[in-house]
Design a protein around this motif. Sequence first.
Motif, PDB file in Angstrom:
ATOM      1  N   GLU A  27       0.828  -1.206   0.000  1.00 30.04           N
ATOM      2  CA  GLU A  27       0.000   0.000   0.000  1.00 30.04           C
ATOM      3  C   GLU A  27       0.863   1.257   0.000  1.00 30.04           C
ATOM      4  OE1 GLU A  27      -3.408   1.045  -1.025  1.00 30.04           O
ATOM      5  OE2 GLU A  27      -3.071  -1.065  -0.594  1.00 30.04           O
ATOM      6  N   GLN A  31       0.604   4.046  -2.962  1.00 27.73           N
ATOM      7  CA  GLN A  31       0.192   5.426  -2.687  1.00 27.73           C
ATOM      8  C   GLN A  31       1.330   6.435  -2.820  1.00 27.73           C
ATOM      9  OE1 GLN A  31      -2.451   6.027   0.600  1.00 27.73           O
ATOM     10  NE2 GLN A  31      -3.451   4.054   0.328  1.00 27.73           N
ATOM     11  N   GLY A 173      -6.235   0.090   2.546  1.00 27.04           N
ATOM     12  CA  GLY A 173      -5.388   1.191   2.085  1.00 27.04           C
ATOM     13  C   GLY A 173      -5.541   2.495   2.828  1.00 27.04           C
ATOM     14  N   TYR A 174      -5.780   2.438   4.155  1.00 26.13           N
ATOM     15  CA  TYR A 174      -5.861   3.704   4.895  1.00 26.13           C
ATOM     16  C   TYR A 174      -5.213   3.572   6.274  1.00 26.13           C
ATOM     17  CZ  TYR A 174      -9.903   1.600   7.354  1.00 26.13           C
ATOM     18  OH  TYR A 174     -10.720   0.783   8.090  1.00 26.13           O
ATOM     19  N   ASP A 185      -6.489   7.754   3.360  1.00 26.48           N
ATOM     20  CA  ASP A 185      -5.388   7.033   2.716  1.00 26.48           C
ATOM     21  C   ASP A 185      -4.256   6.823   3.723  1.00 26.48           C
ATOM     22  OD1 ASP A 185      -4.271   9.526   2.994  1.00 26.48           O
ATOM     23  OD2 ASP A 185      -4.446  10.066   0.879  1.00 26.48           O
TER      24      ASP A 185
END
Length: 608
Positions: A27, A31, A173-174, A185
């Motif tokens: 992730e 990101q 994904g956070y 995120d």
Amino acid sequence: MLTTRDDVRNIAIIAHVDHGKTTLVDELLKQSGVFRENQAVQERVMDSNALERERGITILSKNTAVTYKDIKINIIDTPGHADFGGEVERVLKMVNGVILVVDAFEGAMPQTKFVLQKALELDLPVIVCVNKIDRDEARPNEVIDEVLELLMDLDASDEQLDCPFVFASAKAGYAVTDLADNPVDMTPLFETIIQYIPAPTGDPEANTQVLISTIDYNEYVGRIGVGKVDNGSLKVNQEAVVVNAHEPEKKQKVKISKLYEFDGLNRVDVTEAGIGSIVAISGISDIHIGDTICSVEDPVAIPFQKISEPTIAITFHVNDSPLAGQEGKYITSRHLRDRLFRELNTDVSLRVEETDTTESFKVSGRGELHLSILIENMRREGYEFSVSKAEVLYKEENGQKLEPMELAYVDVPEEFSGAVIEKLSQRNGELQNMGKSNGGYTRLEFLIPSSGLIGYRGEFMTDTKGNGILNTIFHGYGPCKGEIRYRNQGSLIAFESGEAVAYGLFSAQDRGTLFIGVGERVYSGMVVGQCSRPEDIELNVCKKKHLTNTRSSSADEALTLTPPRVLSLEQALDFIDTDELLEVTPKSLRIRKKILDPTLRKRSKFNR
């Protein structure tokens, strides 16, 4: 003069097995913009090895790097399994802080304690990431208390106790710094890394010092050393000296031919690297973990802790069964020796020793999983060989024989706890603690010799009907507790070579559980099943039914065979006894007696 390099952060991600380290790295890579928007990316992209992907575990630590707000964050993804603890111990020398990932349901587990202890010993700052907060049964507030208790138990400093907590769901994904925040995120985790993990420091004007913490291997360029530039700088074509703190006499002049830095999942060629950079160096054939690359003028080695010693050993033999050489590509002792010694290029926790004969080699590692991974990798590469039962490595101190001891943490439903306590007590285990675990399970803590755990995991899964969780961690050496009988049941042994037929198998299946089916090739001395009694029984699975002139009404009825029990590599290694070998080929796993001839086998038992 010491300088801080503010545009770099070096971190390691540590955790117990299966708490989500590799998914978290995925992730962070996504990101930070490492992948294109339309790029297809597989899950757990850092687990590049086929075995890692199949088993869902990380075996080797791996380097990657992401950029956030013009700051390069070098990330090392480490294994979570106790057998690969050597990988974690050494990479921590490369970083300035760690992210401790803890499952929001399971909480602090045995390996969490091990990896956290290693980080605290090196005085590294810790960011605690409570992962999987989107699980239905998540209990993040209780997990915070568990982690703080663990930090106090490990004598953490006031600064380390004041560590920041981040709550995340790597899969979704956070990350958030407060459970009441609205998840978006991974930015809160990136921000926490930048604020809390110190930037690397060093003297850029000083003489070069690079400590090698990881070794990679490539068939084209040979050994590749990975380490952090502690002082000075490193340039391509620079003359340097390799020294080692544990071997002061070792001094080797070298030339830096290739230099790489990490960018996303790639290695990028660079001509020079400064303090704080994690670099890969190729072109030095005899480089090892713990070596320091220094400038020629003033070679000073950086201290490096000794990696924990192996606790368990298996003997690898050249395959000499009647079916030898028919399925493998590499079958000779030279092939076997070269492959085992090549493994030492990348595996720091492994030991390979020559024996009295050129046909066998003693290989020592940190646990059964550690060695079974090596066996499986060799098998897939086309090697054919046989291995013995795992044995523990004893020590002698002040005339007393010592053996490795482990702490076993068992989480089982209450109805199975009696069976587990009984079995582990028979294997010289001592119950240290008993209490409630998460999800209505009972937690048992045992101090048990490593020898008592050999071959137990399969039995454990049967006793708990697949509901139990067993975690172990090396505790140290303790007084020897005596011999352990690994198996209460004997083996069914074929006494004739040939092909197994239905009639022979039908007669044999009443004696126990069969491991082979119709049409499989067998040889005299091969184990074809598990006997229902404590003794070994020899039988003929190649026996055919002879036709006669007279037939009864039921003579031609179809024979009903029970499906054979097909053993995996781990199950076969668990099953074999001290007088047996496991024959490993790319296509087959066969269990056999060490002495194939029945007469010689009986004679050896008599002479014992």
